[in-house]
Design an enzyme around this catalytic site. Structure first.
Site, PDB file in Angstrom:
ATOM      1  N   HIS A 173       0.835  -1.217   0.000  1.00  0.00           N
ATOM      2  CA  HIS A 173       0.000   0.000   0.000  1.00  0.00           C
ATOM      3  C   HIS A 173       0.866   1.262   0.000  1.00  0.00           C
ATOM      4  CE1 HIS A 173      -3.374  -2.639   1.356  1.00  0.00           C
ATOM      5  NE2 HIS A 173      -2.417  -3.208   2.058  1.00  0.00           N
ATOM      6  N   SER A 294      15.335  20.928 -16.676  1.00  0.00           N
ATOM      7  CA  SER A 294      14.179  21.786 -16.924  1.00  0.00           C
ATOM      8  C   SER A 294      14.657  23.047 -17.624  1.00  0.00           C
ATOM      9  CB  SER A 294      13.513  22.146 -15.597  1.00  0.00           C
ATOM     10  OG  SER A 294      12.797  23.356 -15.710  1.00  0.00           O
ATOM     11  N   LYS A 300      16.663  21.473 -11.593  1.00  0.00           N
ATOM     12  CA  LYS A 300      15.977  20.203 -11.786  1.00  0.00           C
ATOM     13  C   LYS A 300      16.843  19.148 -12.469  1.00  0.00           C
ATOM     14  CE  LYS A 300      12.322  19.331 -10.841  1.00  0.00           C
ATOM     15  NZ  LYS A 300      11.052  19.492 -11.550  1.00  0.00           N
ATOM     16  N   GLU A 307       9.947   8.180 -16.772  1.00  0.00           N
ATOM     17  CA  GLU A 307       8.583   8.644 -17.063  1.00  0.00           C
ATOM     18  C   GLU A 307       8.146   8.207 -18.456  1.00  0.00           C
ATOM     19  OE1 GLU A 307       8.320  12.692 -14.408  1.00  0.00           O
ATOM     20  OE2 GLU A 307       9.588  12.691 -16.152  1.00  0.00           O
TER      21      GLU A 307
END
Ligand code: ARG
Length: 478
Positions: A173, A294, A300, A307
């Protein structure tokens, strides 16, 4: 601004007026819009090598059966090899008036050989031809995908070997559950990818069947030898029913499914590692050359590769859906709808290959932040189940042990300490049979060390599994 184009252009573009291989019965040239609408060469040119291999095997069989001469078969073979070389060199010309790769190759052959070229399509239809080409294509793709999955398994195994003694929190979980060896978690991916490889091998069996010789749907009256073609193309068996074989795309659906399930596994992996590499978790250090930045936030370092692994897997699921829906309304034997099988299938293969191409080096370049993991390992009472099992082992019924440890955890939570940090009197207050020996169940590393069952995270079991995978995979990616 208004769209300057008229909403509907009623004027028909001129037909290319090129003769068709199937044009004998026609009095009208094909409408150019139909040529553009129905062509498949723009994507099925990827079948060129398989088409040529199939035609060479077919013509060799025609010669062995005395349907064409040996000299004709040899001229066809040599001509097809020249065409293959042109295609590989990028000098071959494609035109939508020739519809698909099959007609392109055949017409290029006829341009070279005249009547000899016009004999190649004897006892064959594009229906059994395209089914054969696609199976050859899938068979090659399956072998490449299997090698790619094996390389990724080796990368996970290598990582497991490097981190053989590291303990991390295990989650259910997405909440801290029980401590596990990092190697155990990494080998879980080897298992999932192993099943993907098993499914590929199984799908390969049903792909590896020869449809050629089925003709359009009914077979042929000509004295062909399908076994000859089977041997020439190294298929395992000859398809037994021409109606089925000319239209069977089960293998394509199966491959698309196997790919989509592998895509789902890889998406789950990507998601886990994205989470694990956040500042908040800080478990993993991703290789910087597999991250991107970024354009506005200078600080970043983003996990875009992971992804995209997660994102690209979506299309593999969509492609499977497209194939299934494509097939569901088709009556027996070939229907032109089947031409639409290629793009989703090719896209699934390409997508998984692309993912595998970056996944293995990313895994090989990733490391755990042992200090960060160690600093928080005793948070979350990962040893609660271990203590419960120690109580069970000393005779307490499971439900009683569960409740007792639950109370102890609540006590520790109130104090803001770990179970280990409770005093003996505090243990005794909730646990009638408390004795100091039970402390040997506490702490993440002791909890892992007490594990025993086959398949568990017990260090000896995990070490055994590392050996099993070393044997299965050969060298690791370490
Ligand atoms: N381009 C077609 C396909 O991919 C080849 C078979 C065409 N057969 C036909 N009878 N029109 O399915």
């Amino acid at each position: 601004m208004a769209d300057p184009r008229p909403p509907h252009d009623p004027s028909a573009p001129p037909s290319t007026g090129k003769p068709k291989a199937w044009g004998g019965v026609f009095e009208q040239a094909t409408d150019a819009r139909v040529e553009a609408f129905s062509e498949s060469v723009s994507f099925d040119k990827r079948l060129a090598d398989d088409d040529i291999d199939g035609s060479i095997a077919h013509s060799a069989m025609l010669a062995s059966c005395g349907i064409i001469t040996a000299a004709e078969a040899e001229a066809i073979r040599a001509g097809l090899e020249e065409i293959r070389a042109e295609i590989h060199a990028g000098t071959f010309t494609y035109t939508i008036s020739k519809e698909d790769i099959h007609l392109h190759v055949e017409s290029a052959l006829t341009a070279r050989l005249g009547d000899t070229g016009r004999r190649l399509h004897t006892a064959r239809s594009r229906n059994d031809q395209v089914a054969t080409d696609l199976r050859l294509f899938c068979r090659r793709a399956i072998d490449r995908l299997d090698a790619g999955l094996a390389a990724l398994q080796r990368a996970f195994l290598g990582f497991a070997e490097r981190e053989a003694d590291l303990i991390i929190p295990g989650y259910t979980h997405l909440r801290r559950a029980q401590p596990v060896l990092a190697a155990h978690q990494l080998l879980a991916w080897c298992e999932k990818l192993g099943r993907d490889r098993d499914r590929l091998a199984d799908c390969r069996k049903r792909t590896n069947i020869l449809p050629l010789g089925s003709g359009a749907l009914a077979g042929t009256s000509l004295p062909i030898d399908r076994e000859h073609v089977r041997a020439g193309l190294d298929f395992a068996a000859v398809a037994a029913n021409s109606l089925d074989a000319a239209s069977d795309r089960d293998f394509a659906c199966e491959l698309a499914f196997v790919i989509s399930l592998a895509g789902i596994h890889l998406s789950q992996w990507a998601e886990e590692w994205i989470i694990w590499s956040t500042e908040e978790f800080g478990f993993l250090k991703l290789p910087e050359n597999f991250c991107t930045g970024s354009s506005i936030m200078p600080q970043k370092i983003n996990p875009d590769v992971l992804e995209l692994v997660r994102g690209k897997s979506a299309r593999t699921i969509g492609n499977l859906q497209s194939l299934l829906v494509l097939l569901k309304g088709l009556p027996t034997a070939y229907n032109r709808d089947l031409q639409e099988d290629k793009e989703p299938l090719f896209d699934s293969i390409d997508t998984l290959e692309a993912i595998l191409g970056v996944a293995a080096p990313l895994v090989a370049g990733t490391s755990f932040d042992r200090a960060r993991i160690g600093a928080t390992l005793d948070r979350g009472h990962l040893d609660a189940t271990s203590l419960m099992e120690a109580l069970i082992a000393s005779g307490t019924p499971q439900r009683t042990a569960h409740e007792t440890v639950g109370k102890l955890v609540r006590r520790a939570m109130r104090k803001g300490v770990s179970l280990e940090e409770l005093a003996d009197e505090e243990f005794s207050a909730d646990c009638a049979g408390w004795n100091g020996a039970l402390r040997s169940a506490l702490g993440a590393s002791r909890a892992v060390g007490r594990m025993a069952s086959f398949g568990s995270t017990a260090p000896a079991r995990v070490a055994d599994q590392i050996k099993v995978w070393q044997q299965r995979l050969g060298a690791s990616g370490a």
